[in-house]
Motif scaffolding. Structure first.
Motif, PDB file in Angstrom:
ATOM      1  N   ALA A 104     -71.663 -79.882 -95.773  1.00 23.87           N
ATOM      2  CA  ALA A 104     -70.988 -78.614 -96.080  1.00 23.87           C
ATOM      3  C   ALA A 104     -69.728 -78.447 -95.225  1.00 23.87           C
ATOM      4  CB  ALA A 104     -71.939 -77.441 -95.872  1.00 23.87           C
ATOM      5  N   ASN A 105     -69.822 -78.789 -93.949  1.00 22.93           N
ATOM      6  CA  ASN A 105     -68.652 -78.665 -93.067  1.00 22.93           C
ATOM      7  C   ASN A 105     -67.551 -79.638 -93.454  1.00 22.93           C
ATOM      8  OD1 ASN A 105     -69.834 -76.573 -91.676  1.00 22.93           O
ATOM      9  ND2 ASN A 105     -70.547 -77.851 -89.986  1.00 22.93           N
ATOM     10  N   ILE A 106     -67.920 -80.852 -93.820  1.00 23.26           N
ATOM     11  CA  ILE A 106     -66.900 -81.812 -94.263  1.00 23.26           C
ATOM     12  C   ILE A 106     -66.243 -81.317 -95.544  1.00 23.26           C
ATOM     13  CG2 ILE A 106     -66.485 -84.158 -95.120  1.00 23.26           C
ATOM     14  CD1 ILE A 106     -68.628 -85.114 -93.096  1.00 23.26           C
ATOM     15  N   ASN A 107     -67.023 -80.794 -96.478  1.00 25.27           N
ATOM     16  CA  ASN A 107     -66.430 -80.246 -97.704  1.00 25.27           C
ATOM     17  C   ASN A 107     -65.500 -79.073 -97.400  1.00 25.27           C
ATOM     18  OD1 ASN A 107     -67.209 -81.960 -99.816  1.00 25.27           O
ATOM     19  ND2 ASN A 107     -69.237 -81.040 -99.897  1.00 25.27           N
ATOM     20  N   GLN A 108     -65.843 -78.282 -96.399  1.00 25.13           N
ATOM     21  CA  GLN A 108     -64.947 -77.187 -95.989  1.00 25.13           C
ATOM     22  C   GLN A 108     -63.631 -77.752 -95.451  1.00 25.13           C
ATOM     23  OE1 GLN A 108     -65.373 -73.747 -96.354  1.00 25.13           O
ATOM     24  NE2 GLN A 108     -63.197 -73.894 -95.899  1.00 25.13           N
TER      25      GLN A 108
ATOM     26  N   ILE B 185     -62.340 -80.649 -96.193  1.00 21.19           N
ATOM     27  CA  ILE B 185     -61.634 -81.226 -97.338  1.00 21.19           C
ATOM     28  C   ILE B 185     -60.885 -80.129 -98.095  1.00 21.19           C
ATOM     29  CG2 ILE B 185     -61.953 -82.306 -99.606  1.00 21.19           C
ATOM     30  CD1 ILE B 185     -64.280 -83.932 -98.316  1.00 21.19           C
ATOM     31  N   ALA B 186     -61.564 -79.026 -98.362  1.00 20.41           N
ATOM     32  CA  ALA B 186     -60.931 -77.908 -99.082  1.00 20.41           C
ATOM     33  C   ALA B 186     -59.753 -77.348 -98.293  1.00 20.41           C
ATOM     34  CB  ALA B 186     -61.961 -76.823 -99.367  1.00 20.41           C
ATOM     35  N   ASP B 187     -59.925 -77.204 -96.989  1.00 17.20           N
ATOM     36  CA  ASP B 187     -58.847 -76.675 -96.145  1.00 17.20           C
ATOM     37  C   ASP B 187     -57.647 -77.630 -96.128  1.00 17.20           C
ATOM     38  OD1 ASP B 187     -60.479 -74.512 -95.591  1.00 17.20           O
ATOM     39  OD2 ASP B 187     -61.016 -75.206 -93.571  1.00 17.20           O
ATOM     40  N   ALA B 188     -57.917 -78.918 -96.016  1.00 18.51           N
ATOM     41  CA  ALA B 188     -56.832 -79.902 -96.016  1.00 18.51           C
ATOM     42  C   ALA B 188     -56.081 -79.861 -97.345  1.00 18.51           C
ATOM     43  CB  ALA B 188     -57.384 -81.309 -95.758  1.00 18.51           C
ATOM     44  N   ARG B 189     -56.796 -79.786 -98.426  1.00 20.15           N
ATOM     45  CA  ARG B 189     -56.154 -79.754 -99.743  1.00 20.15           C
ATOM     46  C   ARG B 189     -55.323 -78.492 -99.940  1.00 20.15           C
ATOM     47  NH1 ARG B 189     -61.033 -82.463-102.293  1.00 20.15           N
ATOM     48  NH2 ARG B 189     -60.409 -84.644-102.101  1.00 20.15           N
TER      49      ARG B 189
ATOM     50  N   VAL C  39     -56.344 -86.500 -97.412  1.00 19.02           N
ATOM     51  CA  VAL C  39     -57.761 -86.717 -97.110  1.00 19.02           C
ATOM     52  C   VAL C  39     -57.994 -88.222 -97.219  1.00 19.02           C
ATOM     53  CG1 VAL C  39     -60.137 -86.252 -97.791  1.00 19.02           C
ATOM     54  CG2 VAL C  39     -58.405 -84.435 -97.989  1.00 19.02           C
ATOM     55  N   ILE C  40     -58.512 -88.802 -96.153  1.00 18.84           N
ATOM     56  CA  ILE C  40     -58.706 -90.246 -96.073  1.00 18.84           C
ATOM     57  C   ILE C  40     -60.193 -90.537 -95.884  1.00 18.84           C
ATOM     58  CG2 ILE C  40     -58.098 -92.365 -94.840  1.00 18.84           C
ATOM     59  CD1 ILE C  40     -55.662 -90.664 -93.676  1.00 18.84           C
ATOM     60  N   PHE C  41     -60.767 -91.281 -96.806  1.00 23.45           N
ATOM     61  CA  PHE C  41     -62.165 -91.702 -96.701  1.00 23.45           C
ATOM     62  C   PHE C  41     -62.191 -93.159 -96.256  1.00 23.45           C
ATOM     63  CE2 PHE C  41     -62.378 -88.254 -99.782  1.00 23.45           C
ATOM     64  CZ  PHE C  41     -63.515 -87.561 -99.383  1.00 23.45           C
TER      65      PHE C  41
ATOM     66  N   LEU D 241     -69.797 -85.145-101.494  1.00 21.40           N
ATOM     67  CA  LEU D 241     -68.449 -84.881-100.965  1.00 21.40           C
ATOM     68  C   LEU D 241     -67.448 -84.694-102.090  1.00 21.40           C
ATOM     69  CD1 LEU D 241     -68.370 -87.293 -97.931  1.00 21.40           C
ATOM     70  CD2 LEU D 241     -68.737 -84.830 -97.942  1.00 21.40           C
ATOM     71  N   GLN D 242     -66.541 -83.762-101.881  1.00 21.34           N
ATOM     72  CA  GLN D 242     -65.544 -83.392-102.888  1.00 21.34           C
ATOM     73  C   GLN D 242     -64.369 -84.370-102.840  1.00 21.34           C
ATOM     74  OE1 GLN D 242     -66.371 -80.845-105.008  1.00 21.34           O
ATOM     75  NE2 GLN D 242     -68.270 -80.995-103.856  1.00 21.34           N
ATOM     76  N   ARG D 243     -64.459 -85.436-103.617  1.00 19.05           N
ATOM     77  CA  ARG D 243     -63.421 -86.461-103.638  1.00 19.05           C
ATOM     78  C   ARG D 243     -62.507 -86.270-104.834  1.00 19.05           C
ATOM     79  NH1 ARG D 243     -66.488 -91.237-104.564  1.00 19.05           N
ATOM     80  NH2 ARG D 243     -68.074 -89.802-105.274  1.00 19.05           N
ATOM     81  N   GLU D 244     -61.295 -86.746-104.702  1.00 20.64           N
ATOM     82  CA  GLU D 244     -60.337 -86.732-105.806  1.00 20.64           C
ATOM     83  C   GLU D 244     -59.637 -88.082-105.856  1.00 20.64           C
ATOM     84  OE1 GLU D 244     -57.753 -83.333-105.577  1.00 20.64           O
ATOM     85  OE2 GLU D 244     -59.430 -81.933-105.749  1.00 20.64           O
TER      86      GLU D 244
END
Length: 176
Positions: free
Chosen positions: A32-36, A38-42, A48-50, A74-77
């Motif tokens: 959940a924190n990583i997804n947060q 990711i959303a903030d970075a976007r 976002v680098i995986f 994880l919310q990837r694009e």
């Protein structure tokens, strides 16, 4: 955080680690924190680098296998950056440093697995390369090692890295 151009680095959040035989500590919270992050970075249009650890053929993290894939939670694009590594450092024999230089990135926010291996090693290596490293204290995890509990390992690495190697912040405190 400073006003340096930042990116998010998500380390080794792969099925073989996230969904393996042993569950990582507080994995639901960490996801959940990583997804947060990711959303903030976007929202701030930051990269976002995986990074995926790749093991030898025949091992659970062999390139392309189901266990090697990034966890579906994880919310990837498609426009995210995807790199592979074979050692604990995300910088060793990868294109990470050249990607950061190309994009003008001088600060990395770090999250992922494992606190005591790849997260620690990458934070130290990045700092030695002159990159401002920010460790999300509540967005990395690991496994117990028979000597220390996972809580102790995470707390130890947060304390050890904070100052000389990273700026330590909670997910809610990080801005891009």
């Amino acid at each position: 955080m400073s006003q340096n151009a930042a990116a998010l680095l998500v380390i080794d959040m792969q099925n073989g680690l996230v969904h393996g035989a042993q569950a990582p500590f507080a994995i639901e919270t960490v996801l959940a924190n990583i997804n947060q992050l990711i959303a903030d970075a976007r929202r701030q249009q930051r990269p976002v680098i995986f990074v995926q650890h790749t093991g030898p053929e025949g091992t659970p993290l062999a390139h392309g296998g189901e266990m090697w894939q990034i966890a579906a939670e994880l919310q990837r694009e498609a426009h995210d950056f995807y790199l592979t590594k074979t050692r604990p450092s995300c910088f060793f024999q990868t294109s990470l440093l050249s990607l950061l230089q190309e994009k003008g990135i001088t600060q990395l926010v770090v999250a992922g697995m494992q606190s005591d291996y790849c997260v620690d090693t990458t934070c130290r290596a990045g700092r030695d390369l002159g990159i401002e490293m920010v460790l999300a204290s509540d967005a990395h995890t690991t496994f117990a090692n028979g000597v220390l509990s996972t809580e102790q390992i995470i707390a130890h690495h947060n304390k050890l890295l904070s100052g000389p190697f990273v700026t330590l912040l909670k997910t809610a405190e990080i801005t891009f």
